[in-house]
Scaffold this motif. Structure first.
Motif, PDB file in Angstrom:
ATOM      1  N   LEU A 150       0.835  -1.207   0.000  1.00 24.40           N
ATOM      2  CA  LEU A 150       0.000   0.000   0.000  1.00 24.40           C
ATOM      3  C   LEU A 150       0.871   1.258   0.000  1.00 24.40           C
ATOM      4  O   LEU A 150       0.622   2.213  -0.738  1.00 24.40           O
ATOM      5  CB  LEU A 150      -0.934  -0.036   1.219  1.00 24.40           C
ATOM      6  CG  LEU A 150      -2.011   1.043   1.307  1.00 24.40           C
ATOM      7  CD1 LEU A 150      -2.809   1.153   0.012  1.00 24.40           C
ATOM      8  CD2 LEU A 150      -2.959   0.755   2.472  1.00 24.40           C
ATOM      9  N   ARG A 151       1.900   1.229   0.818  1.00 25.11           N
ATOM     10  CA  ARG A 151       2.791   2.398   0.877  1.00 25.11           C
ATOM     11  C   ARG A 151       3.526   2.589  -0.449  1.00 25.11           C
ATOM     12  O   ARG A 151       3.718   3.714  -0.914  1.00 25.11           O
ATOM     13  CB  ARG A 151       3.803   2.251   2.029  1.00 25.11           C
ATOM     14  CG  ARG A 151       3.164   2.405   3.387  1.00 25.11           C
ATOM     15  CD  ARG A 151       4.178   2.408   4.519  1.00 25.11           C
ATOM     16  NE  ARG A 151       3.506   2.554   5.800  1.00 25.11           N
ATOM     17  CZ  ARG A 151       3.101   3.706   6.324  1.00 25.11           C
ATOM     18  NH1 ARG A 151       3.344   4.843   5.660  1.00 25.11           N
ATOM     19  NH2 ARG A 151       2.477   3.756   7.471  1.00 25.11           N
ATOM     20  N   VAL A 152       3.956   1.492  -1.067  1.00 29.27           N
ATOM     21  CA  VAL A 152       4.641   1.614  -2.371  1.00 29.27           C
ATOM     22  C   VAL A 152       3.647   2.150  -3.406  1.00 29.27           C
ATOM     23  O   VAL A 152       4.001   2.995  -4.239  1.00 29.27           O
ATOM     24  CB  VAL A 152       5.252   0.261  -2.818  1.00 29.27           C
ATOM     25  CG1 VAL A 152       5.786   0.351  -4.237  1.00 29.27           C
ATOM     26  CG2 VAL A 152       6.370  -0.158  -1.874  1.00 29.27           C
ATOM     27  N   GLY A 153       2.396   1.704  -3.334  1.00 26.33           N
ATOM     28  CA  GLY A 153       1.363   2.202  -4.262  1.00 26.33           C
ATOM     29  C   GLY A 153       1.273   3.720  -4.190  1.00 26.33           C
ATOM     30  O   GLY A 153       1.222   4.409  -5.207  1.00 26.33           O
ATOM     31  N   GLN A 197       3.074   9.203  -6.974  1.00 34.02           N
ATOM     32  CA  GLN A 197       3.538  10.585  -6.836  1.00 34.02           C
ATOM     33  C   GLN A 197       4.207  11.144  -8.080  1.00 34.02           C
ATOM     34  O   GLN A 197       4.352  12.348  -8.225  1.00 34.02           O
ATOM     35  CB  GLN A 197       4.494  10.694  -5.651  1.00 34.02           C
ATOM     36  CG  GLN A 197       3.747  10.645  -4.333  1.00 34.02           C
ATOM     37  CD  GLN A 197       4.683  10.663  -3.157  1.00 34.02           C
ATOM     38  OE1 GLN A 197       5.892  10.829  -3.322  1.00 34.02           O
ATOM     39  NE2 GLN A 197       4.155  10.476  -1.971  1.00 34.02           N
ATOM     40  N   TRP A 198       4.704  10.253  -8.917  1.00 33.89           N
ATOM     41  CA  TRP A 198       5.411  10.729 -10.104  1.00 33.89           C
ATOM     42  C   TRP A 198       4.832  10.078 -11.345  1.00 33.89           C
ATOM     43  O   TRP A 198       4.472   8.904 -11.305  1.00 33.89           O
ATOM     44  CB  TRP A 198       6.888  10.311 -10.057  1.00 33.89           C
ATOM     45  CG  TRP A 198       7.635  10.799  -8.882  1.00 33.89           C
ATOM     46  CD1 TRP A 198       7.945  12.089  -8.596  1.00 33.89           C
ATOM     47  CD2 TRP A 198       8.205   9.994  -7.840  1.00 33.89           C
ATOM     48  NE1 TRP A 198       8.669  12.146  -7.437  1.00 33.89           N
ATOM     49  CE2 TRP A 198       8.839  10.866  -6.956  1.00 33.89           C
ATOM     50  CE3 TRP A 198       8.236   8.633  -7.586  1.00 33.89           C
ATOM     51  CZ2 TRP A 198       9.502  10.430  -5.827  1.00 33.89           C
ATOM     52  CZ3 TRP A 198       8.900   8.198  -6.468  1.00 33.89           C
ATOM     53  CH2 TRP A 198       9.517   9.084  -5.597  1.00 33.89           C
ATOM     54  N   LEU A 212      -3.151   3.424  -8.021  1.00 36.99           N
ATOM     55  CA  LEU A 212      -3.877   3.036  -6.803  1.00 36.99           C
ATOM     56  C   LEU A 212      -4.510   4.221  -6.065  1.00 36.99           C
ATOM     57  O   LEU A 212      -5.721   4.213  -5.792  1.00 36.99           O
ATOM     58  CB  LEU A 212      -2.938   2.264  -5.873  1.00 36.99           C
ATOM     59  CG  LEU A 212      -3.513   1.910  -4.502  1.00 36.99           C
ATOM     60  CD1 LEU A 212      -3.269   0.442  -4.167  1.00 36.99           C
ATOM     61  CD2 LEU A 212      -2.934   2.771  -3.405  1.00 36.99           C
ATOM     62  N   ALA A 213      -3.702   5.255  -5.774  1.00 38.07           N
ATOM     63  CA  ALA A 213      -4.216   6.347  -4.935  1.00 38.07           C
ATOM     64  C   ALA A 213      -5.400   7.036  -5.635  1.00 38.07           C
ATOM     65  O   ALA A 213      -6.425   7.318  -5.000  1.00 38.07           O
ATOM     66  CB  ALA A 213      -3.105   7.346  -4.641  1.00 38.07           C
ATOM     67  N   ARG A 214      -5.228   7.277  -6.939  1.00 36.37           N
ATOM     68  CA  ARG A 214      -6.296   7.949  -7.703  1.00 36.37           C
ATOM     69  C   ARG A 214      -7.563   7.085  -7.712  1.00 36.37           C
ATOM     70  O   ARG A 214      -8.668   7.575  -7.457  1.00 36.37           O
ATOM     71  CB  ARG A 214      -5.777   8.173  -9.139  1.00 36.37           C
ATOM     72  CG  ARG A 214      -6.700   8.992 -10.013  1.00 36.37           C
ATOM     73  CD  ARG A 214      -6.037   9.380 -11.344  1.00 36.37           C
ATOM     74  NE  ARG A 214      -5.299   8.323 -12.026  1.00 36.37           N
ATOM     75  CZ  ARG A 214      -5.854   7.326 -12.719  1.00 36.37           C
ATOM     76  NH1 ARG A 214      -7.166   7.231 -12.796  1.00 36.37           N
ATOM     77  NH2 ARG A 214      -5.106   6.418 -13.322  1.00 36.37           N
ATOM     78  N   GLN A 215      -7.397   5.812  -7.965  1.00 41.35           N
ATOM     79  CA  GLN A 215      -8.569   4.918  -8.018  1.00 41.35           C
ATOM     80  C   GLN A 215      -9.230   4.788  -6.641  1.00 41.35           C
ATOM     81  O   GLN A 215     -10.442   4.681  -6.535  1.00 41.35           O
ATOM     82  CB  GLN A 215      -8.135   3.539  -8.536  1.00 41.35           C
ATOM     83  CG  GLN A 215      -7.759   3.569 -10.006  1.00 41.35           C
ATOM     84  CD  GLN A 215      -7.074   2.283 -10.462  1.00 41.35           C
ATOM     85  OE1 GLN A 215      -6.517   1.545  -9.650  1.00 41.35           O
ATOM     86  NE2 GLN A 215      -7.097   2.026 -11.762  1.00 41.35           N
ATOM     87  N   GLY A 267     -13.860   6.369  -2.912  1.00 39.46           N
ATOM     88  CA  GLY A 267     -14.161   6.950  -1.598  1.00 39.46           C
ATOM     89  C   GLY A 267     -13.302   6.367  -0.484  1.00 39.46           C
ATOM     90  O   GLY A 267     -13.679   6.386   0.690  1.00 39.46           O
ATOM     91  N   LEU A 268     -12.128   5.845  -0.839  1.00 33.89           N
ATOM     92  CA  LEU A 268     -11.246   5.250   0.179  1.00 33.89           C
ATOM     93  C   LEU A 268     -10.070   6.195   0.449  1.00 33.89           C
ATOM     94  O   LEU A 268      -9.385   6.608  -0.493  1.00 33.89           O
ATOM     95  CB  LEU A 268     -10.716   3.894  -0.307  1.00 33.89           C
ATOM     96  CG  LEU A 268     -11.766   2.820  -0.608  1.00 33.89           C
ATOM     97  CD1 LEU A 268     -11.132   1.616  -1.296  1.00 33.89           C
ATOM     98  CD2 LEU A 268     -12.449   2.383   0.687  1.00 33.89           C
ATOM     99  N   ASP A 269      -9.832   6.492   1.727  1.00 35.26           N
ATOM    100  CA  ASP A 269      -8.759   7.399   2.110  1.00 35.26           C
ATOM    101  C   ASP A 269      -7.531   6.568   2.533  1.00 35.26           C
ATOM    102  O   ASP A 269      -7.453   6.083   3.664  1.00 35.26           O
ATOM    103  CB  ASP A 269      -9.266   8.273   3.271  1.00 35.26           C
ATOM    104  CG  ASP A 269      -8.212   9.259   3.749  1.00 35.26           C
ATOM    105  OD1 ASP A 269      -7.054   9.177   3.282  1.00 35.26           O
ATOM    106  OD2 ASP A 269      -8.550  10.093   4.608  1.00 35.26           O
TER     107      ASP A 269
END
Ligand SMILES: Nc1ncnc2c1ncn2[C@@H]1O[C@H](COP(=O)(O)OP(=O)(O)OP(=O)(O)O)[C@@H](O)[C@H]1O
Ligand SMILES: O=C(O)[C@H](O)CO
Length: 523
Positions: A428-431, A436-437, A469-472, A477-479
């Motif tokens: 999750l953290r790597v996602g 970020q770039w 991942l973060a965008r999806q 609606g997941l933080d």
């Protein structure tokens, strides 16, 4: 797998797929999505470390002559073969050994975690179970990876079997992670409770496995070569599944068939370091003082052959082979990934960026600043075997898809009350890092999976992520940050895209730490 057995009932029902041992992946390569390839490589890697395949690689028996070959050594079997074992993966190892050795096996005793037979039965893993009228006696104990009365009974039965052997006998010793807690035999007057308390305190104060096991060896009848000594003059062959970075045979399960090289001074330094020397029970002081004046010195182990039959390095070598079969340029970065999961995730995020640039713009490369930052992060992680420069050079020359492989065991500082495991948290953290770039024009995927099939107290082995991942997650609606703040990676992955990113292998019956796969595929 420390807390594994609390959740095994639940886990046994987890959806799982048969592991791909020996399946030629090239056949599957064409048209396979990147995530499908990643899953296949992970599953076939774990498949290669299953007890059956591992033992078959290490041992071969000529049924006509009764010659048992272990690597380049031969042993003549004639109703003289005995077996003992202790560790989380030993039930399956013993089942595989029994299958291979058949009637040659006279008697055996193994010490395995409480509940493991029921869990394997629930999971339908018949190949991990001994036969109905097995000659191997099974003791279950060491709940929560702590030595208990049942494990002590097992250790005494193992000692008794070893002590009864003669120079004509061969003792096969099966060892895997968790073996220390499953083979407690404190030297009197130290009691089981005192040893348990000291081990717990050391672990809670941050002692690493090398330090912990140095103390365990000094207080044990069987660790640090004691078991080998008990079996003398029989020949001893130890087959070891490593769960420790670097595969140090003297550390894995506290080296019961390896002479200890530690002095009492080493022990006192460790006890001092964790503020435990002053409050030591009298019994511990007595045993340490006695060891100091022991005229016999450490246990001699000249009659022993110690063989590592499974390890993270072997697992990664298999993964590398499978990735190459799928057309990747595959490079092993390290088998010793350790350190805080946040730093490890940052490292992989930046590695993806730097390697991605090397792949798409080999002439221009990345910015000097990013390269420097990557090497600094790597230095902070202190990975003894890191092949970063070599890996990046290989990426520059790749001109096609690349897979960077690594393994080990990062640590998670638990802050929240969420549900997760170090692999899911790392993924999750790597996602987040990858998002970020912009990494155009390449497809990127990172997978982190535990080879035991159980990541923390969850029913998943790990997870895979992509830069989107973060965008999806926001769209769903997941933080992500809120899940991370509570160490709730499992709940996140269960909800995210209907759980599609979770790895479900089922309980595998093996354990060679975690594997990390980073895929970069030019579009
Ligand atoms: N909610 C959570 N999020 C992230 N990590 C967690 C969480 N809960 C437990 N863990 C981690 O899971 C680990 C324990 O799980 P597990 O039993 O798989 O590991 P282990 O004891 O190191 O066993 P093994 O070496 O056999 O895999 C610990 O490192 C712990 O920090
Ligand atoms: O049992 C132990 O000592 C640990 O799992 C390391 O092998």
């Amino acid at each position: 797998m420390a807390i594994a057995l609390q959740v095994l009932r639940h886990f046994a029902r987890a959806p799982s797929r048969p592991l791909l041992w020996g399946c030629p992946l090239t056949r599957l390569a064409s048209g396979m999505a990147l995530e499908e390839q990643a899953r296949q490589i992970f599953e076939s890697t774990v498949g290669a470390m299953l007890p059956g395949p591992m033992l078959q690689r290490a041992l071969s028996l000529d049924p006509d002559s009764g010659q048992l070959k272990v690597r380049d050594r031969s042993f003549q079997l004639r109703q003289n073969l005995y077996l003992v074992g202790f560790g989380k993966a030993v039930l399956g190892m013993a089942a595989a050994a029994e299958e291979l050795l058949g009637q040659h096996l006279v008697q055996g005793v193994i010490s395995v975690p409480r509940g493991i037979r029921a869990a394997m039965e629930h999971a339908g893993k018949q190949e991990m179970l001994l036969k109905p009228h097995s000659r191997v006696q099974v003791f279950e104990g060491a709940e929560d990876n702590l030595p208990d009365r049942d494990a002590l009974r097992a250790a005494l039965a193992i000692r008794q079997l070893a002590e009864g052997l003669t120079a004509d006998d061969l003792l096969l010793v099966l060892i895997s992670g968790g073996g220390s807690a499953l083979l407690p035999a404190p030297i009197p007057p130290v009691t089981l409770e005192e040893k348990q308390k000291l081990t717990k305190l050391l672990a809670a104060r941050g002692a690493n496995i090398q330090e912990l096991n140095t103390i365990r060896k000094a207080l044990s009848q069987l660790k640090g070569g004691g078991l080998a000594q008990a079996a003398y003059p029989a020949q001893v062959v130890s087959l070891i599944l490593s769960d420790v970075v670097g595969d140090p045979v003297e550390v894995i399960a506290s080296g019961p068939t390896v002479a200890s090289v530690h002095s009492v001074q080493d022990c006192l330094h460790i006890l001092n370091r964790y503020g435990l020397r002053a409050a030591l029970p009298r019994s511990v002081k007595t045993v340490l003082a006695r060891a100091d004046s022991d005229p016999h010195g450490p246990h001699a182990c000249g009659h022993v052959l110690n063989v590592i039959i499974g390890s993270n390095a072997l697992a990664l070598a298999e993964a590398q082979k499978q990735a190459e079969a799928l057309g990747y340029k595959a490079v092993v970065l390290s088998t010793a990934i350790q350190g805080d999961v946040k730093n490890v995730a940052q490292f992989y995020g930046l590695l993806a960026r730097v390697a991605g640039a090397c792949l798409t713009m080999p002439a221009a490369g990345t910015s000097v600043e990013e390269d420097k930052q990557l090497y600094e992060l790597a230095a902070q992680l202190q990975l003894p075997d890191l092949q970063l420069k070599e890996a990046l050079e290989a990426v520059v020359g790749a001109q096609g898809p690349v897979c960077l492989l690594a393994g080990g065991e990062p640590t998670v500082q638990l802050q929240g009350s969420g549900k997760g495991g170090r692999n899911q948290e790392l993924a999750l953290r790597v996602g987040v890092e990858l998002g970020q770039w912009p990494l155009e024009p390449i497809d990127v995927l990172f997978l982190s999976g535990g080879t035991d099939g159980q990541d923390g107290p969850t029913e998943a082995a790990g997870a895979w992520v992509r830069p989107e991942l973060a965008r999806q997650a926001v769209a769903e609606g997941l933080d992500v940050a809120a899940f991370l703040a509570h160490n709730d990676s499992y709940t996140f992955f269960c909800r995210f895209q209907g759980g599609a990113h979770l790895l479900h292998t089922g309980l595998t019956g093996t354990n060679v730490m975690d594997t990390h796969l980073l895929f970069l595929r030019p579009r």
